[in-house]
Design a protein around this motif. Structure first.
Motif, mmCIF file in Angstrom:
data_model
loop_
_atom_site.group_PDB
_atom_site.id
_atom_site.type_symbol
_atom_site.label_atom_id
_atom_site.label_comp_id
_atom_site.label_asym_id
_atom_site.label_seq_id
_atom_site.Cartn_x
_atom_site.Cartn_y
_atom_site.Cartn_z
ATOM 1 N N VAL A 148 0.859 -1.185 0.000
ATOM 2 C CA VAL A 148 0.000 0.000 0.000
ATOM 3 C C VAL A 148 0.897 1.237 0.000
ATOM 4 O O VAL A 148 1.683 1.452 0.921
ATOM 5 C CB VAL A 148 -0.933 0.018 1.228
ATOM 6 C CG1 VAL A 148 -1.824 1.255 1.201
ATOM 7 C CG2 VAL A 148 -1.791 -1.248 1.263
ATOM 8 N N HIS A 149 0.766 2.039 -1.051
ATOM 9 C CA HIS A 149 1.562 3.257 -1.210
ATOM 10 C C HIS A 149 0.871 4.417 -0.492
ATOM 11 O O HIS A 149 -0.319 4.646 -0.699
ATOM 12 C CB HIS A 149 1.696 3.573 -2.707
ATOM 13 C CG HIS A 149 2.355 4.882 -2.993
ATOM 14 N ND1 HIS A 149 1.965 5.690 -4.030
ATOM 15 C CD2 HIS A 149 3.383 5.525 -2.383
ATOM 16 C CE1 HIS A 149 2.719 6.771 -4.054
ATOM 17 N NE2 HIS A 149 3.582 6.689 -3.061
ATOM 18 N N ASN A 150 1.628 5.119 0.331
ATOM 19 C CA ASN A 150 1.074 6.235 1.100
ATOM 20 C C ASN A 150 1.851 7.516 0.833
ATOM 21 O O ASN A 150 3.078 7.546 0.976
ATOM 22 C CB ASN A 150 1.154 5.944 2.606
ATOM 23 C CG ASN A 150 0.354 4.740 3.013
ATOM 24 O OD1 ASN A 150 -0.792 4.861 3.423
ATOM 25 N ND2 ASN A 150 0.952 3.560 2.893
ATOM 26 N N ILE A 151 1.137 8.560 0.420
ATOM 27 C CA ILE A 151 1.670 9.916 0.484
ATOM 28 C C ILE A 151 0.927 10.561 1.649
ATOM 29 O O ILE A 151 -0.241 10.937 1.523
ATOM 30 C CB ILE A 151 1.422 10.700 -0.819
ATOM 31 C CG1 ILE A 151 2.032 9.972 -2.013
ATOM 32 C CG2 ILE A 151 2.012 12.106 -0.702
ATOM 33 C CD1 ILE A 151 1.750 10.651 -3.351
ATOM 34 N N THR A 152 1.565 10.645 2.782
ATOM 35 C CA THR A 152 0.852 11.079 3.979
ATOM 36 C C THR A 152 1.663 12.102 4.751
ATOM 37 O O THR A 152 2.763 12.477 4.334
ATOM 38 C CB THR A 152 0.490 9.860 4.855
ATOM 39 O OG1 THR A 152 -0.441 10.277 5.858
ATOM 40 C CG2 THR A 152 1.713 9.240 5.515
ATOM 41 N N ASN A 153 1.106 12.565 5.858
ATOM 42 C CA ASN A 153 1.720 13.712 6.535
ATOM 43 C C ASN A 153 2.755 13.282 7.567
ATOM 44 O O ASN A 153 2.784 12.136 8.030
ATOM 45 C CB ASN A 153 0.627 14.585 7.164
ATOM 46 C CG ASN A 153 -0.119 13.893 8.282
ATOM 47 O OD1 ASN A 153 0.396 13.746 9.386
ATOM 48 N ND2 ASN A 153 -1.346 13.446 8.006
ATOM 49 N N ALA A 158 -2.526 -0.334 -4.080
ATOM 50 C CA ALA A 158 -3.424 0.792 -3.803
ATOM 51 C C ALA A 158 -2.569 1.985 -3.394
ATOM 52 O O ALA A 158 -1.454 1.813 -2.885
ATOM 53 C CB ALA A 158 -4.421 0.459 -2.696
ATOM 54 N N THR A 159 -3.097 3.195 -3.631
ATOM 55 C CA THR A 159 -2.406 4.421 -3.227
ATOM 56 C C THR A 159 -3.322 5.251 -2.342
ATOM 57 O O THR A 159 -4.500 5.439 -2.664
ATOM 58 C CB THR A 159 -1.984 5.244 -4.457
ATOM 59 O OG1 THR A 159 -0.910 4.578 -5.128
ATOM 60 C CG2 THR A 159 -1.507 6.636 -4.058
ATOM 61 N N VAL A 160 -2.767 5.728 -1.214
ATOM 62 C CA VAL A 160 -3.505 6.559 -0.267
ATOM 63 C C VAL A 160 -2.874 7.948 -0.256
ATOM 64 O O VAL A 160 -1.670 8.080 -0.006
ATOM 65 C CB VAL A 160 -3.474 5.972 1.155
ATOM 66 C CG1 VAL A 160 -4.273 6.857 2.121
ATOM 67 C CG2 VAL A 160 -4.013 4.546 1.161
ATOM 68 N N PRO A 201 -6.745 1.194 -7.088
ATOM 69 C CA PRO A 201 -7.557 1.930 -6.111
ATOM 70 C C PRO A 201 -6.823 3.176 -5.613
ATOM 71 O O PRO A 201 -5.620 3.127 -5.335
ATOM 72 C CB PRO A 201 -7.751 0.918 -4.976
ATOM 73 C CG PRO A 201 -7.569 -0.421 -5.616
ATOM 74 C CD PRO A 201 -6.521 -0.209 -6.679
ATOM 75 N N LEU A 202 -7.566 4.272 -5.509
ATOM 76 C CA LEU A 202 -7.016 5.545 -5.035
ATOM 77 C C LEU A 202 -7.879 6.036 -3.885
ATOM 78 O O LEU A 202 -9.088 6.184 -4.044
ATOM 79 C CB LEU A 202 -7.020 6.576 -6.169
ATOM 80 C CG LEU A 202 -6.613 8.008 -5.799
ATOM 81 C CD1 LEU A 202 -5.148 8.076 -5.384
ATOM 82 C CD2 LEU A 202 -6.887 8.959 -6.970
ATOM 83 N N ILE A 203 -7.244 6.275 -2.742
ATOM 84 C CA ILE A 203 -7.965 6.720 -1.549
ATOM 85 C C ILE A 203 -7.500 8.133 -1.212
ATOM 86 O O ILE A 203 -6.289 8.388 -1.147
ATOM 87 C CB ILE A 203 -7.709 5.772 -0.343
ATOM 88 C CG1 ILE A 203 -8.358 4.410 -0.589
ATOM 89 C CG2 ILE A 203 -8.283 6.360 0.944
ATOM 90 C CD1 ILE A 203 -7.618 3.474 -1.512
ATOM 91 N N LEU A 204 -8.442 9.045 -1.008
ATOM 92 C CA LEU A 204 -8.115 10.430 -0.648
ATOM 93 C C LEU A 204 -8.613 10.722 0.756
ATOM 94 O O LEU A 204 -9.774 10.498 1.072
ATOM 95 C CB LEU A 204 -8.773 11.407 -1.637
ATOM 96 C CG LEU A 204 -8.651 12.900 -1.271
ATOM 97 C CD1 LEU A 204 -7.190 13.357 -1.273
ATOM 98 C CD2 LEU A 204 -9.492 13.759 -2.222
ATOM 99 N N ALA A 220 -7.380 5.188 9.555
ATOM 100 C CA ALA A 220 -8.577 4.627 8.917
ATOM 101 C C ALA A 220 -8.477 4.704 7.395
ATOM 102 O O ALA A 220 -8.839 3.756 6.684
ATOM 103 C CB ALA A 220 -9.821 5.362 9.409
ATOM 104 N N SER A 221 -7.959 5.815 6.890
ATOM 105 C CA SER A 221 -7.799 5.946 5.431
ATOM 106 C C SER A 221 -6.789 4.929 4.906
ATOM 107 O O SER A 221 -6.992 4.322 3.848
ATOM 108 C CB SER A 221 -7.348 7.361 5.073
ATOM 109 O OG SER A 221 -8.343 8.296 5.410
#
Length: 267
Positions: free
Chosen positions: A23-28, A64-66, A93-96, A202-203
């Motif tokens: 699962v790929h995450n671009i997060t804070n 998937a990418t978040v 899948p793309l999650i925002l 959760a995201s």
């Protein structure tokens, strides 16, 4: 209580743990460590990567990418746009997670640019974020919701029509909306609001389930069921937020089919 939600959640969790999707995450910055550990605990494999030079490759190799807009800058927004466009173009899948939507013009602009680059299969936020994502009418206070999840259902349905995907509204009751479909999950514990980044978690968990379940409505419902049940399990171990954070990770790792059968409160 819906028996189909219970069995779907059990089956999806078993599939997640057996496939261990990337699962790929671009997060804070605030939640990177917690998010990666939560994905590992539930059985997925996290990649945390935001450099524009590599985001398309990361999207390609992951299931998937978040995208989480918690700590924004122009280079990050460009990476998010590029990742969103790539994910949609290759059917991933793309999650925002529109963290703090409505709190600043920068956030509102970033959301518009990301949505313009590619429609998410799942948007997950609290009530204020969902309201603001649709029409900037929510009363966002920082990244905390000032609206109840119930008050945002109509806006969530409208946002689902705009994106053509699933909208998840987190709250005392979690609503999962897609077109005319609606599910509710009433698990969780108020102590979850005292630990930073559990919405971001959760995201990410939505991303893990979306990676292994093609039906994104079902994937989001299973994800929110597992989040809520894990929160209740953690609360049985502690009543303080610091230790709750650790207990929550343990609960994600320990949650079983029997626990889901006993605790899931949804329809």
């Amino acid at each position: 209580m819906s028996q189909s939600i219970i069995q779907n959640t059990i089956d999806d969790l078993e599939s997640l743990r057996s496939k261990s999707p990337l699962v790929h995450n671009i997060t804070n910055y605030v939640v990177m460590n917690n998010t990666a550990n939560a994905l590992l605990a539930i059985g997925a494999s996290p990649i945390m990567a935001h450099a524009i030079e590599e985001v398309e490759e990361m999207v390609t190799i992951c299931s998937a990418t978040v995208i989480n807009i918690g700590t924004l800058s122009e280079p990050w927004i460009q990476s998010m746009e590029k990742a969103a466009a790539k994910a949609v173009s290759i059917g991933k899948p793309l999650i925002l997670d529109p963290v703090g939507a409505g709190a600043s013009n920068l956030r509102n602009m970033a959301i518009r640019r990301i949505l313009g680059a590619g429609s998410p299969s799942i948007v997950r936020g609290n009530a204020s974020e969902i309201l603001s994502t649709l029409n900037s009418s929510g009363k966002t206070k920082g990244v905390d919701s000032t609206d109840s999840s119930d008050s945002a259902v109509d806006s969530g349905k409208s946002l689902s029509k705009v994106t053509g995907g699933v909208v998840v509204i987190s709250g005392a009751t979690d609503y999962i909306l897609s077109g005319t479909d609606k599910a509710q999950v009433r698990n969780g514990d108020p102590l979850m609001t005292k630990v930073t980044g559990l919405g971001c978690t959760a995201s990410a968990i939505c991303g893990a389930f979306a990676a292994i379940q093609a039906n994104q409505f079902r994937a989001a419902t299973s994800a929110m069921a597992v989040m809520g049940i894990a929160g209740e399990m953690a609360k049985t171990k502690t009543s303080s937020p610091g230790s709750f954070q650790v207990a929550f990770l343990d609960a994600l790792y320990e949650i079983s089919p029997d626990t889901i059968k006993q605790k899931l409160n949804g329809e």
